[in-house]
Design a protein around this motif. Structure first.
Motif, PDB file in Angstrom:
ATOM      1  N   LYS A 167      -9.000   5.449 -16.066  1.00  0.00           N
ATOM      2  CA  LYS A 167     -10.026   4.459 -16.420  1.00  0.00           C
ATOM      3  C   LYS A 167     -10.027   3.270 -15.464  1.00  0.00           C
ATOM      4  N   GLY A 168      -9.072   3.259 -14.531  1.00  0.00           N
ATOM      5  CA  GLY A 168      -9.091   2.222 -13.502  1.00  0.00           C
ATOM      6  C   GLY A 168      -7.799   1.444 -13.387  1.00  0.00           C
ATOM      7  N   ILE A 169      -7.278   1.396 -12.189  1.00  0.00           N
ATOM      8  CA  ILE A 169      -6.111   0.584 -11.824  1.00  0.00           C
ATOM      9  C   ILE A 169      -6.465  -0.096 -10.505  1.00  0.00           C
ATOM     10  N   ASP A 170      -6.225  -1.393 -10.435  1.00  0.00           N
ATOM     11  CA  ASP A 170      -6.521  -2.116  -9.194  1.00  0.00           C
ATOM     12  C   ASP A 170      -5.708  -1.546  -8.034  1.00  0.00           C
ATOM     13  N   PHE A 171      -6.343  -1.494  -6.875  1.00  0.00           N
ATOM     14  CA  PHE A 171      -5.641  -1.098  -5.664  1.00  0.00           C
ATOM     15  C   PHE A 171      -4.934  -2.307  -5.063  1.00  0.00           C
ATOM     16  N   VAL A 172      -3.840  -2.050  -4.384  1.00  0.00           N
ATOM     17  CA  VAL A 172      -3.145  -3.094  -3.641  1.00  0.00           C
ATOM     18  C   VAL A 172      -4.055  -3.530  -2.499  1.00  0.00           C
ATOM     19  N   ASP A 173      -4.207  -4.849  -2.348  1.00  0.00           N
ATOM     20  CA  ASP A 173      -5.022  -5.386  -1.266  1.00  0.00           C
ATOM     21  C   ASP A 173      -4.285  -6.569  -0.627  1.00  0.00           C
ATOM     22  N   GLU A 174      -4.949  -7.255   0.286  1.00  0.00           N
ATOM     23  CA  GLU A 174      -4.278  -8.342   1.006  1.00  0.00           C
ATOM     24  C   GLU A 174      -3.828  -9.463   0.075  1.00  0.00           C
ATOM     25  N   ALA A 175      -4.660  -9.805  -0.919  1.00  0.00           N
ATOM     26  CA  ALA A 175      -4.279 -10.864  -1.863  1.00  0.00           C
ATOM     27  C   ALA A 175      -3.056 -10.460  -2.677  1.00  0.00           C
ATOM     28  N   TRP A 176      -2.995  -9.198  -3.089  1.00  0.00           N
ATOM     29  CA  TRP A 176      -1.844  -8.694  -3.846  1.00  0.00           C
ATOM     30  C   TRP A 176      -0.580  -8.760  -2.994  1.00  0.00           C
ATOM     31  N   ILE A 177      -0.697  -8.301  -1.756  1.00  0.00           N
ATOM     32  CA  ILE A 177       0.461  -8.293  -0.852  1.00  0.00           C
ATOM     33  C   ILE A 177       0.952  -9.720  -0.603  1.00  0.00           C
ATOM     34  N   GLY A 178       0.012 -10.635  -0.368  1.00  0.00           N
ATOM     35  CA  GLY A 178       0.395 -12.029  -0.157  1.00  0.00           C
ATOM     36  C   GLY A 178       1.106 -12.607  -1.365  1.00  0.00           C
ATOM     37  N   ALA A 179       0.592 -12.302  -2.565  1.00  0.00           N
ATOM     38  CA  ALA A 179       1.222 -12.794  -3.791  1.00  0.00           C
ATOM     39  C   ALA A 179       2.602 -12.181  -3.977  1.00  0.00           C
ATOM     40  N   ASN A 180       2.708 -10.903  -3.723  1.00  0.00           N
ATOM     41  CA  ASN A 180       3.973 -10.196  -3.925  1.00  0.00           C
ATOM     42  C   ASN A 180       5.072 -10.723  -3.000  1.00  0.00           C
ATOM     43  N   PHE A 181       4.693 -11.071  -1.775  1.00  0.00           N
ATOM     44  CA  PHE A 181       5.696 -11.526  -0.815  1.00  0.00           C
ATOM     45  C   PHE A 181       5.857 -13.049  -0.783  1.00  0.00           C
ATOM     46  N   THR A 182       5.271 -13.704  -1.775  1.00  0.00           N
ATOM     47  CA  THR A 182       5.524 -15.132  -1.983  1.00  0.00           C
ATOM     48  C   THR A 182       6.602 -15.237  -3.057  1.00  0.00           C
ATOM     49  N   ALA A 183       7.592 -16.092  -2.835  1.00  0.00           N
ATOM     50  CA  ALA A 183       8.664 -16.257  -3.824  1.00  0.00           C
ATOM     51  C   ALA A 183       8.051 -16.597  -5.179  1.00  0.00           C
ATOM     52  N   ALA A 184       8.593 -16.021  -6.249  1.00  0.00           N
ATOM     53  CA  ALA A 184       8.024 -16.164  -7.588  1.00  0.00           C
ATOM     54  C   ALA A 184       7.812 -17.627  -7.968  1.00  0.00           C
ATOM     55  N   GLU A 185       8.768 -18.483  -7.641  1.00  0.00           N
ATOM     56  CA  GLU A 185       8.656 -19.895  -8.020  1.00  0.00           C
ATOM     57  C   GLU A 185       7.622 -20.658  -7.185  1.00  0.00           C
ATOM     58  N   GLU A 186       7.150 -20.042  -6.110  1.00  0.00           N
ATOM     59  CA  GLU A 186       6.172 -20.701  -5.233  1.00  0.00           C
ATOM     60  C   GLU A 186       4.761 -20.135  -5.388  1.00  0.00           C
ATOM     61  N   ARG A 187       4.570 -19.152  -6.251  1.00  0.00           N
ATOM     62  CA  ARG A 187       3.251 -18.539  -6.397  1.00  0.00           C
ATOM     63  C   ARG A 187       2.257 -19.479  -7.072  1.00  0.00           C
ATOM     64  N   SER A 188       1.059 -19.470  -6.550  1.00  0.00           N
ATOM     65  CA  SER A 188      -0.025 -20.234  -7.165  1.00  0.00           C
ATOM     66  C   SER A 188      -0.475 -19.516  -8.436  1.00  0.00           C
ATOM     67  N   ASP A 189      -1.269 -20.193  -9.242  1.00  0.00           N
ATOM     68  CA  ASP A 189      -1.806 -19.548 -10.449  1.00  0.00           C
ATOM     69  C   ASP A 189      -2.642 -18.332 -10.081  1.00  0.00           C
ATOM     70  N   GLU A 190      -3.378 -18.436  -8.981  1.00  0.00           N
ATOM     71  CA  GLU A 190      -4.196 -17.311  -8.517  1.00  0.00           C
ATOM     72  C   GLU A 190      -3.314 -16.128  -8.126  1.00  0.00           C
ATOM     73  N   GLN A 191      -2.210 -16.388  -7.453  1.00  0.00           N
ATOM     74  CA  GLN A 191      -1.284 -15.320  -7.073  1.00  0.00           C
ATOM     75  C   GLN A 191      -0.629 -14.693  -8.297  1.00  0.00           C
ATOM     76  N   LYS A 192      -0.250 -15.513  -9.257  1.00  0.00           N
ATOM     77  CA  LYS A 192       0.330 -14.973 -10.491  1.00  0.00           C
ATOM     78  C   LYS A 192      -0.666 -14.066 -11.200  1.00  0.00           C
ATOM     79  N   GLN A 193      -1.935 -14.494 -11.209  1.00  0.00           N
ATOM     80  CA  GLN A 193      -2.973 -13.678 -11.840  1.00  0.00           C
ATOM     81  C   GLN A 193      -3.163 -12.360 -11.091  1.00  0.00           C
ATOM     82  N   ARG A 194      -3.066 -12.416  -9.757  1.00  0.00           N
ATOM     83  CA  ARG A 194      -3.252 -11.197  -8.952  1.00  0.00           C
ATOM     84  C   ARG A 194      -2.151 -10.177  -9.248  1.00  0.00           C
ATOM     85  N   LEU A 195      -0.965 -10.638  -9.637  1.00  0.00           N
ATOM     86  CA  LEU A 195       0.156  -9.746  -9.938  1.00  0.00           C
ATOM     87  C   LEU A 195       0.304  -9.452 -11.434  1.00  0.00           C
ATOM     88  N   ALA A 196      -0.580  -9.999 -12.261  1.00  0.00           N
ATOM     89  CA  ALA A 196      -0.438  -9.855 -13.715  1.00  0.00           C
ATOM     90  C   ALA A 196      -0.469  -8.404 -14.160  1.00  0.00           C
TER      91      ALA A 196
END
Length: 194
Positions: free
Chosen positions: A44-73
């Motif tokens: 029924k649909g799973i988001d694909f990994v994209d540049e925003a996801w990769i950027g969020a994933n490789f940002t330290a958890a304590e430094e992620r913006s709200d947008e990055q946290k949402q991208r990894l939710a």
């Protein structure tokens, strides 16, 4: 109470062998162990990994913006489902010798460095343990675990990669021309599942 994570990935709903038998296995294990079933239909649909996801994933958890946290939710939710499960059932057909794109997207969401695996001086090490993974694999004409089955080995490898070494196969291979015998063999495996 334990948990079964039941994942379906077939694009077919009516007449799907992998859906039918993965559901039968989930019911059998739930009855045997008194476990609840968490169901996810990745078709029924799973988001694909994209540049925003990769950027969020490789940002330290304590430094992620709200947008990055949402991208990894979604990834966080899918990983929590895997972590909380005692048994993981993956129902998958073989499409063009491999897994459906939606199942590949799920794999990409759950294989995360520092979350489900880590890199060490001896290579990658899986961080998940003590779960049984059931691969309910169906194919029309591809012999399972043959040199042209790139799905079964891929899924087994990915599970080992994140630390899950107890991977069991419920075979539904080469259904075309022999559906009754294939289903009978699968039912036998499911009947003995523990």
């Amino acid at each position: 109470m334990g948990t079964i994570l039941h994942i379906d990935s077939s694009g077919r709903y009516d007449g799907s062998f992998s859906r039918k038998h993965s559901a039968a296995l989930a019911e059998k294990l739930s009855a045997s162990h008194g476990t609840q079933i968490v169901y996810r239909d990745v078709a029924k649909g799973i988001d694909f990994v994209d540049e925003a996801w990769i950027g969020a994933n490789f940002t330290a958890a304590e430094e992620r913006s709200d947008e990055q946290k949402q991208r990894l939710a979604l990834s966080d939710t899918l990983i929590d489902e895997v972590k909380n499960a005692d048994h993981i059932i993956i129902g998958s057909p073989i499409y063009n010798f491999s897994v459906p794109a939606a199942l590949k997207a799920w794999i990409d969401q759950i294989c995360r460095a520092k979350v489900t695996f880590k890199y060490t001086e001896n290579g990658p090490e899986g961080l998940l343990k003590d779960k049984t993974v059931w691969l309910v694999m169906s194919s029309g004409g591809t012999a399972l675990e043959s040199e042209i089955d790139f799905a079964t080995g891929y899924l087994r490898h990915d599970m080992h990669f994140i630390g899950l070494s107890d991977v069991r196969l419920v075979p539904l291979g080469k259904v075309v021309g022999n559906p009754d015998a294939v289903e009978s063999a699968a039912r036998e495996v499911i009947a003995q599942a523990a």
